[in-house]
Design an enzyme around this catalytic site. Structure first.
Site, PDB file in Angstrom:
ATOM      1  CB  SER A   1      -0.980  -0.027   1.176  1.00 29.10           C
ATOM      2  OG  SER A   1      -1.951   0.982   1.072  1.00 29.10           O
ATOM      3  CG  PHE A   2       1.950   5.460   2.396  1.00 31.46           C
ATOM      4  CD1 PHE A   2       2.554   6.068   1.315  1.00 31.46           C
ATOM      5  CD2 PHE A   2       1.953   6.136   3.606  1.00 31.46           C
ATOM      6  CE1 PHE A   2       3.164   7.307   1.433  1.00 31.46           C
ATOM      7  CE2 PHE A   2       2.555   7.372   3.739  1.00 31.46           C
ATOM      8  CZ  PHE A   2       3.167   7.955   2.647  1.00 31.46           C
TER       9      PHE A   2
END
Length: 412
Positions: free
Chosen positions: A229-230
Site C-alpha cells: 500500500s503506502f
C-alpha cells in the site's frame, strides 16, 4: 467488489479482514456475521461488534489452551488478532479504548505463533536514538544464509498484519527468511513513541538492513523489499537511495501520494492548492461531518503525518513523490496494480514504470480474477504467488548462469 457496505471504507476493511483467511488470519463466517450486525457508516457499532467477535474467538482460544489443544488455540488467536486490529481501525487516535485493543491484538498474534510453534525472533532495531520493533522469521528446514524478504507496511498497517498480507507462511515454504517491522507513522512507533511519518524512508530501511548484517540466516546480497500500500512509496524510495536492495516490489504502487489522492477530482484538487487555508480547512470539516470515510481519512492523516489541518496535509502529501528520484532505482522492480483500486489508478503504475526505466516491470490484476482491489485483498493467494514467483526468478542463486541484464528485463 462489494461485500456488505455502500461506504467504501467499511466495505474495503471488511474485504481486508476476509483476505487473511488463506494464511489463518480470519474465517469468512466470523467476518460476515460480524459485519451483518454493523449499520453502514456507524463507527461505534463497528468497534463494538468487531471487539465482540474478537473476544469470542479469544475466549475460545483460552478454553482450548486450558484443555491442552494448542493448535486449536493458535488458530483462534491469529484470527482474534485480526478482529481486534479491525475493531481498532476507525477509533480516533486519542480514544481511550485504542491502546488496550491494540495491545491485545499484538498479544494474540504473538501467543498464536507460540501455540502453533511458528518460530520468530523479535527485533529491536536501533533507530535515531531509540528503537523500532520487528520480527525475523526463518525456515526451520534450511541451513545457511537465505534470500530475505523485508516487508514494509503502509498508512495504517501493523507489522503483525503483514504476516498475513505478505503471505509469510508461503515465503517460508519457499525458503525465504522474512523480516516484518514498523517505522515512524506506523504501529508501535506511532502509538507508543509518537513517531510520525517521514518521506525519506531510506533512513528507516537503512537501519533495518544494518541490524540484519549480524543475522546468520540473512543473505546480505539477496535482500528484497516488498512495500504494501503506502509502502509502495516507502520501499521504492529506499531502493532509490540504498544499493543494498537487490529487488523491490511495490504492492501496490504509490509513487506519488498527492497525485493518487487527487485522482478522483484532479482539477478540484489542483484548485485547492491555490485556495486560502481557511477555505480548504472549512471544506474538509464539511466533508468530515457528512462522511465517515472522510472523517476517518482526515483523522488518521493528522495522526500519521503529525499535521493539524487539511491545508497542512495537502502540503505534506506533495513531499511523498518519487517523480524526481525514480530513475535512481536500478534494481529489478515489480510494480503491482489492480483494475479496481480506489486509492490509486492504474495509469499511475504505468507512469511509475516509465520513470524507473528498464529495470521495472508491471503486473495488473484484473476484476475477473477477483484481485482488482487495492493490494489484491480479494485474491491474496494470487497476489502473493505472483510476488514470490517473481522473486524466485529475480533473486537468482549464485552460479545459476542467469546474468544481471536477463533478470532486469524479465517481465511478469
Amino acid at each position: 467488489m462489494r461485500v456488505q457496505f455502500s461506504s467504501k471504507a467499511f466495505d474495503y476493511q471488511t474485504l481486508r479482514a476476509l483476505a487473511y483467511a488463506p494464511f489463518g488470519g480470519s474465517e469468512a463466517g466470523e467476518v460476515l456475521t460480524t459485519v451483518e450486525r454493523v449499520p453502514d457508516g456507524d463507527t461505534e457499532a463497528w468497534y463494538e461488534e468487531w471487539h465482540r467477535t474478537a473476544a469470542l474467538v479469544d475466549g475460545a482460544a483460552a478454553t482450548a489452551l486450558d484443555s491442552g489443544r494448542e493448535r486449536t488455540a493458535g488458530h483462534a488467536l491469529l484470527r482474534a488478532h485480526t478482529y481486534y486490529r479491525t475493531a481498532e481501525f476507525f477509533l480516533a487516535a486519542d480514544d481511550e479504548r485504542r491502546p488496550s485493543t491494540y495491545d491485545r491484538s499484538r498479544e494474540a498474534f504473538r501467543a498464536g505463533l507460540d501455540a502453533l510453534g511458528v518460530a520468530s525472533d523479535r527485533l529491536s532495531i536501533p533507530y535515531e536514538g531509540t528503537t523500532i520493533p520487528g520480527y525475523l522469521f526463518v525456515p526451520d528446514d534450511r541451513e545457511g544464509p537465505r534470500p530475505t524478504v523485508v516487508c514494509v507496511g503502509g498508512f495504517d498497517s501493523l507489522a503483525e498484519e503483514l504476516y498475513f498480507l505478505c503471505g509469510v507462511p508461503e515465503a517460508l515454504a519457499r525458503g525465504y527468511a522474512v523480516v516484518l517491522f514498523e517505522g515512524p507513522g506506523q504501529g508501535a512507533p506511532l502509538r507508543e513513541q509518537g513517531l510520525t511519518a517521514r518521506p525519506d524512508w531510506e533512513h528507516v530501511v537503512g537501519p533495518v538492513f544494518d541490524a540484519l548484517e549480524d543475522e546468520a540466516a540473512v543473505d546480505d546480497d539477496r535482500l528484497a523489499l516488498v512495500g504494501v500500500s503506502f509502502g509502495g512509496y516507502y520501499a521504492p524510495r529506499a531502493a532509490a537511495f540504498d544499493d543494498r536492495v537487490a529487488a523491490c516490489v511495490a504492492f501496490d504502487h504509490m509513487h506519488d501520494l498527492w497525485r493518487a489522492s487527487a485522482a478522483d477530482a484532479p482539477r478540484l484538487a489542483t484548485a485547492m492548492l491555490y485556495a486560502p487555508d481557511a477555505f480548504v480547512n472549512g471544506l474538509a470539516r464539511l466533508g468530515q461531518r457528512v462522511s465517515a470515510d472522510s472523517r476517518w481519512l482526515m483523522e488518521n492523516s493528522r495522526w500519521v503525518f503529525g499535521v493539524e489541518t487539511a491545508a497542512d496535509l495537502q502540503r505534506t502529501l506533495r513531499e511523498y513523490s518519487l517523480a524526481d528520484d525514480a530513475r535512481r532505482i536500478d534494481c529489478p522492480t515489480l510494480v503491482l496494480a489492480g483494475e479496481d483500486d480506489h486509492f490509486v489508478p492504474v495509469e499511475l503504475a504505468d507512469e511509475f514504470v516509465d520513470l524507473v526505466g528498464e529495470s521495472a516491470s508491471r503486473h495488473v490484476f484484473r476484476t475477473e480474477e477477483g484481485a482488482g482491489e487495492h493490494c489484491q485483498v480479494g485474491n491474496l493467494t494470487l497476489a502473493t504467488d505472483t510476488i514470490y514467483d517473481w522473486l524466485d526468478e529475480t533473486l537468482v542463486r549464485p552460479g545459476s548462469g542467469t546474468d544481471e541484464e536477463g533478470r532486469r528485463e524479465r517481465a511478469v
